[in-house]
Structure formats: structure tokens, C-alpha cells
Design a protein around this motif. Structure first.
Motif, PDB file in Angstrom:
ATOM      1  N   LEU A 129     -18.315   8.317 -23.274  1.00 17.31           N
ATOM      2  CA  LEU A 129     -19.334   8.678 -22.293  1.00 17.31           C
ATOM      3  C   LEU A 129     -19.600  10.177 -22.349  1.00 17.31           C
TER       4      LEU A 129
ATOM      5  N   VAL B 268     -21.069   1.986 -15.317  1.00 21.91           N
ATOM      6  CA  VAL B 268     -19.864   2.634 -15.842  1.00 21.91           C
ATOM      7  C   VAL B 268     -18.670   2.349 -14.939  1.00 21.91           C
TER       8      VAL B 268
ATOM      9  N   VAL C  57     -23.703  10.889 -17.338  1.00 19.00           N
ATOM     10  CA  VAL C  57     -23.813   9.709 -16.469  1.00 19.00           C
ATOM     11  C   VAL C  57     -24.590  10.122 -15.210  1.00 19.00           C
TER      12      VAL C  57
ATOM     13  N   VAL D  49     -21.477   4.654 -10.577  1.00 18.98           N
ATOM     14  CA  VAL D  49     -21.791   5.559 -11.688  1.00 18.98           C
ATOM     15  C   VAL D  49     -22.443   4.732 -12.796  1.00 18.98           C
TER      16      VAL D  49
ATOM     17  N   THR E 101     -25.156   4.586 -16.526  1.00 18.05           N
ATOM     18  CA  THR E 101     -25.844   5.264 -17.639  1.00 18.05           C
ATOM     19  C   THR E 101     -27.127   4.470 -17.890  1.00 18.05           C
TER      20      THR E 101
END
Lengths: 276, 169
Positions: free
Chosen positions: A261, A157, A264, A150, A152
Motif C-alpha cells: 500500500l 483496506v 490510501v 480506510v 483505496t
């Protein structure tokens, strides 16, 4: 206390202990039954969180967007986004330069960009101190699988650890159970990035002879097959060689604000090393 | 018994949501733990036990720690509350706050211990921080509010004919 009550209390305590021990044992063995139970609880609780999250975002959006400095906020957000993009471009540029300098002609950035991804919103966090994970609003039905990375725009992340039909759980890189193969961008020194809880990681197994300084970027080495090579984990914020043993103590702070967050992307490839 | 469990579970879920959406990550108050402790201090044991199961499962489902950890911690808290209720006969605010601090500290230590046994946490002391202690103290300071909330919920239920079952005491 009557004998009957005492017997009942002892029975209850024994049964409870057995239940907890069984659950913990099944959890360690990754029992599918427990995953289903977890999935049901998440599916029941998450829509409420999701709804409140969207409601909260909408209200704060209206407040900030219309009543409080109309236009400036949007412009500021756009500028911040562009700044993030340029920062990321700068990292990639440096990375590409170093790669070219070492005549690594095999590096194909296009391949990295061309990875299939799915966008997701973070709808909840684990608010306790003992694990660092977040819940995403994309799940099995959208092609999310366990083990997928995952990201960004700023960096990495974490990775998906649980998948439910419409939701998935991502273990953040700062979680104590998180481990990943990483390298220092400037000197190409490799180590294992381990989560330390809170908002920090450490880069382990780096010899004291290796040159690591504050401010050095720590990137994914790509060797674990989980995170795309060259993506940013964080920055070195402390390097201590005055420790016992052969390895130095390196503290890494993630470049991504893992407590705030919003959007994402999940890279829909489980094993990057095996992908074409 | 179903309606009280549902009502208390909904309130617990509300606390979980507020913790997640409003307080996280700046403040980590142990609101669910405190709520459970005060429900445990009330006469109905089945209600406290059921609530511990529901809230433990909820927390376990949102965490990346081994499944059953928060469930065990919740049950431990109820056990502590029952002990305090029977042996210490807590009535006044001061002792209630002290008992909350002790129960929450024991719960955190229990979690740490299980994590350490399972290899998630290297040493028990490395997990206990002064910051965590402050969080527990700040949570315990909310004890009067939480006690009022629990009594208020009970009063609502009593108006609709609910009587606390004392089985398991």
C-alpha cells in the motif's frame, strides 16, 4: 548460586510475569495509559521510518523515473491507474445495474462519493506474522478517529484501530481480529468476512445452499456501519461445500495488495449507518 | 548503562526499520529476536533486560496484537538466552545456531499460546506453518553474523570504558 542471587532471580521472574500479565489484561480492557505509551513509542519511532520511507521512495523514484526507461514508467503508471479506475467503475456500474433491477431507488451513490475523506500515506507495517496492520501518517490532528474505514481506488483496506496525534494504525481486513458484514455481489448472499492472516480472508456463515462461485466479488453490505456499502473487499478464490456443518467454507482474496500500500483514503465518518 | 542501552536500542531499531522497509512482505526474518538472543548470551544481564523492554515495546506499538505480547516474548527470549549461557556454555557456531532455533521456536510457540488464551488464535497448530519454520531456520543461519554484530558493538563500548555488569545472573 548464592541464596541472595537466587532470591533476586525469583523476584525478577515474578515481577516480570506480573508486568506481562498486567499489560495483557490492561490491553484487553483498552487502557488509555497503554494507548498513551503506545502513542509515545510510535511518535518516537515513526519519524525515522517515515524519513527513510520517503528517502527510499525518492531514490527509487529517481532511479526508475530518470535512469531507467524515462517516460515509459510514467506512462505505464498512468495507464495502470486508469485501468484501476475503469475496473472500479465497472464494479460500480454492475452494482448500480443490479440495484436498479431490484428497484432499490433509495440507493444514492452521490452520498457515497460525497463522504468526507482524508488522504494518507502508509509509512510502516507490522512486520511480524501475528497481526496485519499498517501505520498511516495522518492522525487525530487531521481528524482521523478510531473506527473510520480506510480505502483505496481498488477497494477496502481496513479500519482505524488506534489514533495518535500525527499517526494512526489501521487494522487490515486480513488481520485475524478483523470482522465485517459482507455480501456476494452476484447473488446478494450475506456473510461475515473474517481475516485469516497472511493475505486471505474467509466469508463465514454462508449456508451450503447459497450459490457462491470462484471469481465472485465480495462487497461491503453496509450493515455493520463501518465500511461504505458496495465497496469491494475481494474475490472468492475458493468455495468448499464438503465441510462438516451447515456453512460452506469460502476463501476470499482481497483485491487490494495489502502488502504494497502507498496512498490510501480515510473516510472521516465513524458510523456510516448513522451519518446523514 | 544508559549509553550501551541507547546504542543497542538504536541498532535494534535499525534492524526493525530494515525489516519493515526492505524485507517486508517478501521475507519475515526474526532479526530482532535473534539480536536479542545474542545480547542475552553476553555477560551483561541489565543490558539484555533493558533491550528486551525497549524492543518489545517497539514491536507492540506497531502491531495490532494485545499490548505486552511482544514484550513478554522478548523477555522470554532473554530468559532462554540466560539459561543457555549458564547451563549449556555455548561457544561454537553449530550449538549456537541450534540454540537460536530452539529459542525462536519457543518464542513463537509462546506468542501463539498467549494469542490462543486471549482468543486471537483458534488452535495452536493452525498458526505453526512449515513456512514459519523455514523463516526461523533462515534467521538462525544468520547467527554468526548477529554474534559478530553484538561482539563488535561491545568492543566499541569497551574502547570507551564500558564494563559489562553481571547483576541478575
Amino acid at each position: 548460586m548464592r541464596p541472595q542471587t537466587r532470591f533476586r532471580t525469583s523476584l525478577l521472574i515474578t515481577a516480570t510475569l506480573l508486568l506481562i500479565i498486567s499489560l495483557l489484561s490492561l490491553s484487553v480492557k483498552r487502557s488509555p495509559i497503554l494507548e498513551k505509551v503506545e502513542g509515545v513509542v510510535v511518535s518516537l519511532a515513526a519519524p525515522g521510518l517515515q524519513g527513510l520511507h520517503y528517502l527510499g521512495s525518492a531514490i527509487s523514484g529517481i532511479w526508475e523515473g530518470y535512469f531507467n526507461l524515462v517516460g515509459v514508467q510514467r506512462e505505464n503508471a498512468a495507464l495502470k491507474r486508469r485501468l484501476d479506475e475503469y475496473a472500479q467503475k465497472e464494479v460500480r456500474y454492475q452494482e448500480a445495474q443490479q440495484t436498479l433491477a431490484r428497484l432499490e431507488s433509495l440507493l444514492d451513490l452521490k452520498k457515497e462519493v460525497a463522504l468526507p475523506v482524508v488522504g494518507a500515506h502508509v509509512i510502516a507495517y507490522d512486520p511480524t506474522l501475528w497481526s496485519r496492520c499498517a501505520l498511516l501518517d495522518q492522525g487525530q490532528d487531521q481528524g482521523v478517529r478510531r473506527g473510520q474505514p480506510v480505502l483505496t481506488a481498488q477497494g477496502i483496506v481496513g479500519r482505524i484501530v488506534e489514533v495518535y496525534p500525527h499517526y494512526s494504525k489501521v487494522m487490515l481486513i486480513v488481520d485475524r481480529s478483523s470482522n465485517a458484514d459482507a455480501m456476494v455481489q452476484r447473488t446478494r448472499v450475506r456473510g461475515i468476512l473474517q481475516g485469516k492472516g497472511g493475505n486471505r480472508c474467509s466469508l463465514g456463515y454462508v449456508p451450503k445452499s447459497a450459490d457462491v462461485q470462484n471469481g465472485d466479488l465480495v462487497l461491503a453490505s453496509g450493515l455493520g456501519g463501518v465500511f461504505p456499502k458496495g465497496q469491494v473487499f475481494g474475490k472468492v478464490t475458493g468455495a468448499n461445500k464438503k465441510t462438516p456443518g451447515v456453512f460452506q467454507e469460502i476463501e476470499v482474496t482481497p483485491v487490494v495488495d495489502l502488502s504494497a500500500l502507498e496512498e490510501v483514503v480515510v473516510v472521516k465518518v465513524v458510523n456510516l449507518a448513522a451519518s446523514p | 548503562m544508559t549509553i550501551p542501552v541507547l546504542l543497542f536500542s538504536l541498532v535494534g531499531m535499525g534492524l526493525f526499520y530494515s525489516q519493515n522497509l526492505l524485507l517486508f512482505p517478501q521475507v519475515r526474518l526474526h532479526l530482532l529476536g535473534l539480536f536479542l538472543f545474542y545480547v542475552g548470551l553476553r555477560p551483561s544481564f541489565p543490558l539484555a533486560f533493558s533491550l528486551a523492554l525497549v524492543l518489545g515495546l517497539l514491536q507492540d506499538s506497531f502491531a495490532a496484537t494485545p499490548f505486552g505480547l511482544h514484550l513478554g516474548a522478548s523477555l522470554l527470549l532473554v530468559g532462554m538466552a540466560r539459561f543457555c549461557r549458564r547451563r549449556l556454555l555455548l561457544q561454537k557456531t553449530g550449538p549456537l545456531i541450534i540454540a537460536s532455533v530452539a529459542a525462536l521456536t519457543l518464542q513463537e510457540t509462546g506468542i501463539l499460546l498467549i494469542l490462543m488464551i486471549q482468543g486471537f488464535q483458534p488452535f495452536i497448530l493452525s498458526g505453526l506453518t512449515s513456512f514459519q519454520g523455514l523463516e526461523i531456520l533462515a534467521t538462525a543461519a544468520l547467527a554468526p553474523l548477529m554474534a559478530a554484530l553484538v561482539v563488535g558493538l561491545e568492543n566499541i563500548l569497551r574502547r570507551h570504558g564500558w564494563r559489562a555488569e553481571r547483576s541478575g545472573e
